[in-house]
Every structure is written in structure tokens, then in C-alpha cells.
Write a protein that holds these residues in place. Structure first.
Motif, mmCIF file in Angstrom:
data_model
loop_
_atom_site.group_PDB
_atom_site.id
_atom_site.type_symbol
_atom_site.label_atom_id
_atom_site.label_comp_id
_atom_site.label_asym_id
_atom_site.label_seq_id
_atom_site.Cartn_x
_atom_site.Cartn_y
_atom_site.Cartn_z
ATOM 1 N N SER A 96 1.329 -6.852 -2.246
ATOM 2 C CA SER A 96 0.527 -7.269 -1.095
ATOM 3 C C SER A 96 -0.948 -7.243 -1.514
ATOM 4 O O SER A 96 -1.305 -6.663 -2.549
ATOM 5 N N ASN A 126 11.012 0.254 4.288
ATOM 6 C CA ASN A 126 9.814 0.801 4.903
ATOM 7 C C ASN A 126 10.223 2.033 5.709
ATOM 8 O O ASN A 126 11.279 2.032 6.341
ATOM 9 N N THR A 168 -3.583 -15.887 0.624
ATOM 10 C CA THR A 168 -4.624 -16.047 -0.388
ATOM 11 C C THR A 168 -4.103 -15.672 -1.783
ATOM 12 O O THR A 168 -4.890 -15.447 -2.699
ATOM 13 N N ARG A 172 0.825 -1.210 0.000
ATOM 14 C CA ARG A 172 0.000 0.000 0.000
ATOM 15 C C ARG A 172 0.864 1.269 0.000
ATOM 16 O O ARG A 172 0.453 2.316 -0.498
ATOM 17 N N SER A 230 3.819 -3.730 5.203
ATOM 18 C CA SER A 230 3.974 -3.699 6.669
ATOM 19 C C SER A 230 4.438 -5.041 7.234
ATOM 20 O O SER A 230 5.126 -5.085 8.254
HETATM 21 C C1 LIG Z 1 -8.184 -13.970 5.325
HETATM 22 C C2 LIG Z 1 -7.154 -12.950 4.920
HETATM 23 C C3 LIG Z 1 -6.291 -13.279 3.898
HETATM 24 C C4 LIG Z 1 -5.316 -12.355 3.502
HETATM 25 N N1 LIG Z 1 -4.429 -12.702 2.519
HETATM 26 C C5 LIG Z 1 -3.441 -11.845 2.200
HETATM 27 C C6 LIG Z 1 -2.454 -12.198 1.220
HETATM 28 O O1 LIG Z 1 -2.505 -13.257 0.582
HETATM 29 N N2 LIG Z 1 -1.459 -11.317 0.960
HETATM 30 C C7 LIG Z 1 -1.353 -10.120 1.621
HETATM 31 O O2 LIG Z 1 -0.406 -9.351 1.329
HETATM 32 N N3 LIG Z 1 -2.273 -9.762 2.528
HETATM 33 C C8 LIG Z 1 -3.317 -10.579 2.829
HETATM 34 N N4 LIG Z 1 -4.253 -10.179 3.717
HETATM 35 C C9 LIG Z 1 -4.243 -8.771 4.178
HETATM 36 C C10 LIG Z 1 -3.243 -8.493 5.271
HETATM 37 O O3 LIG Z 1 -3.854 -8.739 6.536
HETATM 38 C C11 LIG Z 1 -2.823 -7.004 5.236
HETATM 39 O O4 LIG Z 1 -3.948 -6.177 5.294
HETATM 40 C C12 LIG Z 1 -2.023 -6.632 3.992
HETATM 41 O O5 LIG Z 1 -0.987 -7.550 3.767
HETATM 42 C C13 LIG Z 1 -1.442 -5.246 4.170
HETATM 43 O O6 LIG Z 1 -0.792 -4.840 2.992
HETATM 44 P P1 LIG Z 1 0.376 -3.745 3.038
HETATM 45 O O7 LIG Z 1 1.451 -4.228 3.924
HETATM 46 O O8 LIG Z 1 0.695 -3.407 1.634
HETATM 47 O O9 LIG Z 1 -0.387 -2.470 3.648
HETATM 48 P P2 LIG Z 1 -0.229 -1.767 5.024
HETATM 49 O O10 LIG Z 1 -0.403 -2.720 6.143
HETATM 50 O O11 LIG Z 1 -1.101 -0.593 4.986
HETATM 51 O O12 LIG Z 1 1.297 -1.303 5.052
HETATM 52 C C14 LIG Z 1 1.823 -0.314 4.234
HETATM 53 C C15 LIG Z 1 3.253 -0.081 4.690
HETATM 54 O O13 LIG Z 1 3.864 0.835 3.802
HETATM 55 C C16 LIG Z 1 4.721 1.665 4.563
HETATM 56 N N5 LIG Z 1 4.891 2.907 3.803
HETATM 57 C C17 LIG Z 1 3.931 3.824 3.482
HETATM 58 N N6 LIG Z 1 4.469 4.817 2.731
HETATM 59 C C18 LIG Z 1 5.784 4.511 2.590
HETATM 60 C C19 LIG Z 1 6.857 5.160 1.928
HETATM 61 N N7 LIG Z 1 6.695 6.303 1.257
HETATM 62 N N8 LIG Z 1 8.092 4.599 2.015
HETATM 63 C C20 LIG Z 1 8.274 3.441 2.681
HETATM 64 N N9 LIG Z 1 7.292 2.801 3.325
HETATM 65 C C21 LIG Z 1 6.057 3.307 3.271
HETATM 66 C C22 LIG Z 1 4.002 1.853 5.869
HETATM 67 O O14 LIG Z 1 4.909 2.224 6.914
HETATM 68 C C23 LIG Z 1 3.363 0.491 6.092
HETATM 69 O O15 LIG Z 1 4.217 -0.332 6.866
HETATM 70 C C24 LIG Z 1 -5.231 -11.085 4.137
HETATM 71 C C25 LIG Z 1 -6.124 -10.772 5.165
HETATM 72 C C26 LIG Z 1 -7.062 -11.688 5.554
HETATM 73 C C27 LIG Z 1 -8.001 -11.333 6.667
#
Ligand SMILES: Cc1cc2nc3c(=O)[nH]c(=O)nc-3n(C[C@H](O)[C@H](O)[C@H](O)COP(=O)(O)OP(=O)(O)OC[C@H]3O[C@@H](n4cnc5c(N)ncnc54)[C@H](O)[C@@H]3O)c2cc1C
Length: 334
Positions: A249, A301, A267, A224, A282
Motif C-alpha cells: 500500500s 486483517n 497512484t 502499514r 485497510s
Molecule cells: C491522492 C491520493 C492517492 C493515493 N494513492 C494511493 C495508492 O496508490 N495506493 C494506496 O495503497 N494508497 C493510496 N493512497 C493512500 C490511501 O488513502 C491510504 O492512506 C492507504 O492506502 C492506507 O494504507 P494501509 O491500508 O496500508 O494503512 P492503514 O489504513 O493504516 O491500514 C493498516 C491496516 O492494517 C491492519 N493491521 C495492523 N496491524 C495488523 C496485524 N498485526 N495483523 C493484521 N492486520 C493488521 C489494521 O487493522 C489496518 O486495517 C492515496 C491517497 C491519496 C489522498
């Protein structure tokens, strides 16, 4: 003397287990060549021991049967060539698996974990009234398997008492079987296929010059933190320099930054490359479930408390919009 006698008995029973195991590997392919998950499934079959037979069901797929017969450990290939197998619909392919089982009475039926096997194996299991054992990561003996549960947070050792075991294999947990075998090929048992439940219309595969995400040696995934789809271009540019695949992600996929075939995690796809670079991710457990077996993990990150740093071998606490272009330009200079 007593000890020697017992050992002999043990050796004998091991011999009989070995002898009576016989495994059918359902080969996955595109009618031209095998898809790599099949090679991992063959390795698992070889670890179970006994004879290994492969079923190649497809349309004009004799080339695949030949390739399959040359994989180490494959004793026999059953070739089922039929127009009805277009699209590898489980409703069409399962009758030939069932017919092969009826004729040869295998002790195990195995396939690599994939979208196709997730469709096929439960259907075959239901028809044969056995519980499928999904996504194994290890073989202890012909009845006992290792698999991960609770999104990879617990390791389960599962002993199956079924006389037939239907198994899918996590490809990243088994090396790919190598060529060098010399199996025979024969026609699979004849079956009449009358699939009135589903019809293959067409398929659209995303084409990419980059390596395949599931088997690439290096993967760069964005989360994200990438903020939008256009910014993924930064990752594509870096990936090109490194001959890496690009992943994402679920948050990035759900937000529409990239298509969902890029998703890594519980998933999504399970990957275990030599190098995994997580950018703006994250480190939620569902994401880790798909990549934590990578040999070297690098996290970029801006939040030093992000959980991804707990699994990372190298961490860069930095704004990704600064870090990634710098990395790309350093590679330019090489
Ligand atoms: C049943 C179930 C199955 C799931 N299956 C999956 C799956 O297969 N795969 C998966 O990925 N997730 C899955 N999820 C979702 C998972 O729980 C998280 O919500 C998801 O992985 C979060 O994605 P993220 O880390 O990209 O986003 P976030 O958690 O929002 O993290 C974003 C990160 O980016 C960093 N960031 C922001 N801006 C910058 C920048 N400019 N420079 C550097 N760092 C920055 C932030 O500090 C933060 O750590 C599932 C959830 C459930 C409930």
C-alpha cells in the motif's frame, strides 16, 4: 423490405467505419522484446477495427519489430532504429510519431498505460492539438470509450469528436494479443532528431527473481500493518512458495518499508491478478482502485470492520504475524 434496406445501410456504414479506422500502436519494449502492455494495446486497437500499424522506435531493435509483426492483427510495423531513442525520451520519440501521423493519417494513436506513455502521449497530443483519452478500459465503437473516474468509483462513457484520437489503454482491462500474425515491416518516416531539452544518462532497474508485479498471476501486498520493512520478509517467503509478486500500500511505501515501484493503487500500479492477498491493508479507495479487478481477493486483517473485507472474496480476521507464517508452513508441507 424496408427493414432489410435499413439493415443494409447500417451494414454499409459499419463497413465504412471499419474501413476508415486505422490505428498506430506505439510499441513499448526494451530493444530486445515487447513489454506486455503493448499486447494489451494491440487488442484494444483490434477492437477499434481497421488496419493496425505498430511503431517500434528504439536502438538496435529490429528483433522487436519482427516480434511485433507476428502479433495477431498487426498489418504493418514501422521500424525507427536510431541511437537518439536511447532511454525512450518523449522529446526524442515524439517527432517520429508525428512524422508517422503526417504520412499515414491514422484515426487513432494508442499506447499501453505506462510511465513511458504518460510522458509521450500528452506531448504528441499537445503538438497535434487534440485531447488525449487516458487509461480506457473498454471500446464501444471507434469514437466511444469506457474509462473509470473518481478513483474507479464511476464509469465514464466518453465519445470523442476529434478526427484523431490519442489513447492510452489500461492493460488489465484488455487481454494480451497473441502471436500468429503475419505483418510486414518497413522503415518509419525519416526525421531529424535534435533533442536539446533532455538527455538520457542511465537507468537502474531493480532486479528481482519474483514475477513482475503488473503481470503476475498472484500478488501478495503488505500495508502499514506490516509495521516495518524487515517484516516484509514474511511476505517474500510466502510469495516464493506461491510464485507470487509482492506489492504494497502507499502507507507502507511512504513509511519506507519497501520501494515505491511496489505500490499498488490509484497512484501506483494497477493489477488484476488471479489471486490478490492484502495483508495488513485497510482497503482505502485509492488502494482498491489498483486491485479491485483481481479475480479472487483474500484479506488478512485483525480488524473485522476493515473496509477491505467489503471487496474480499475470502477474509481472515487474524493477526498477520500469526497467519502468514502458518500459511507458509502449510505450503512447506505440500
Ligand atoms: C491522492 C491520493 C492517492 C493515493 N494513492 C494511493 C495508492 O496508490 N495506493 C494506496 O495503497 N494508497 C493510496 N493512497 C493512500 C490511501 O488513502 C491510504 O492512506 C492507504 O492506502 C492506507 O494504507 P494501509 O491500508 O496500508 O494503512 P492503514 O489504513 O493504516 O491500514 C493498516 C491496516 O492494517 C491492519 N493491521 C495492523 N496491524 C495488523 C496485524 N498485526 N495483523 C493484521 N492486520 C493488521 C489494521 O487493522 C489496518 O486495517 C492515496 C491517497 C491519496 C489522498
Amino acid at each position: 423490405m424496408f427493414v432489410r434496406c435499413c439493415r443494409n445501410k447500417l451494414n454499409q456504414s459499419a463497413y465504412f467505419i471499419q474501413r476508415f479506422s486505422s490505428t498506430l500502436v506505439v510499441a513499448e519494449h526494451d530493444n530486445q522484446k515487447l513489454i506486455p502492455v503493448t499486447l494489451n494495446a494491440i487488442t484494444a486497437a483490434n477492437q477499434i477495427g481497421g488496419d493496425v500499424t505498430c511503431l517500434v522506435a528504439g536502438t538496435q531493435c529490429a528483433k522487436v519489430a519482427e516480434e511485433c509483426s507476428q502479433i495477431q492483427g498487426v498489418k504493418k510495423v514501422l521500424l525507427a532504429d536510431n541511437e537518439a531513442f536511447k532511454g525512450f525520451l518523449p522529446e526524442s520519440v515524439s517527432p517520429v510519431v508525428l512524422a508517422a501521423q503526417k504520412q499515414f493519417n491514422f484515426s487513432h494513436i494508442i499506447a499501453g498505460s505506462s510511465a513511458i506513455s504518460k510522458n509521450l502521449i500528452p506531448r504528441v497530443a499537445a503538438k497535434l492539438d487534440v485531447s488525449p483519452i487516458s487509461d480506457i478500459t473498454g471500446v464501444k465503437d471507434p469514437d466511444t470509450f469506457i474509462r473509470l473516474i473518481y478513483a474507479g468509483n464511476a464509469v465514464q462513457t466518453l465519445k470523442s469528436l476529434d478526427s484523431l484520437k490519442l489513447i492510452t489503454v489500461r492493460s488489465t482491462a484488455f487481454e494480451a494479443a497473441e502471436s500468429g500474425g503475419n505483418g510486414t515491416t518497413e522503415n518509419a518516416p525519416e526525421v531529424s532528431i535534435s533533442n536539446t531539452l533532455s538527455e538520457f544518462v542511465s537507468q537502474e532497474l531493480s532486479k528481482s527473481d519474483r514475477p513482475d508485479l503488473a503481470s503476475a498471476r498472484s500478488v501478495i501486498s503488505g500495508g502499514r500493518g506490516m509495521k516495518n520493512g524487515e517484516n516484509f520478509q514474511l511476505l517474500y517467503d510466502l510469495a516464493e512458495k506461491m510464485n507470487a509478486a509482492v506489492g504494497a500500500s502507499r502507507a507502507a511505501v511512504d513509511a519506507g518499508y519497501v520501494p515505491n515501484d511496489l505500490q499498488v493503487g490509484q497512484t501506483g500500479k494497477i493489477v488484476a491478478p488471479d489471486l490478490y492477498i492484502a495483508v495488513g491493508i485497510s482497503g482505502a479507495i485509492q488502494h482498491l482502485a489498483g486491485m479491485k479487478d483481481s479475480k479472487v481477493i483474500v484479506a488478512i486483517n485483525k480488524d473485522p470492520e476493515a473496509p477491505i473485507f467489503q471487496v474480499a472474496d475470502y477474509g481472515i480476521v487474524m493477526d498477520l504475524f500469526k497467519a502468514i507464517p502458518e500459511m507458509t508452513s502449510l505450503l512447506d508441507k505440500k
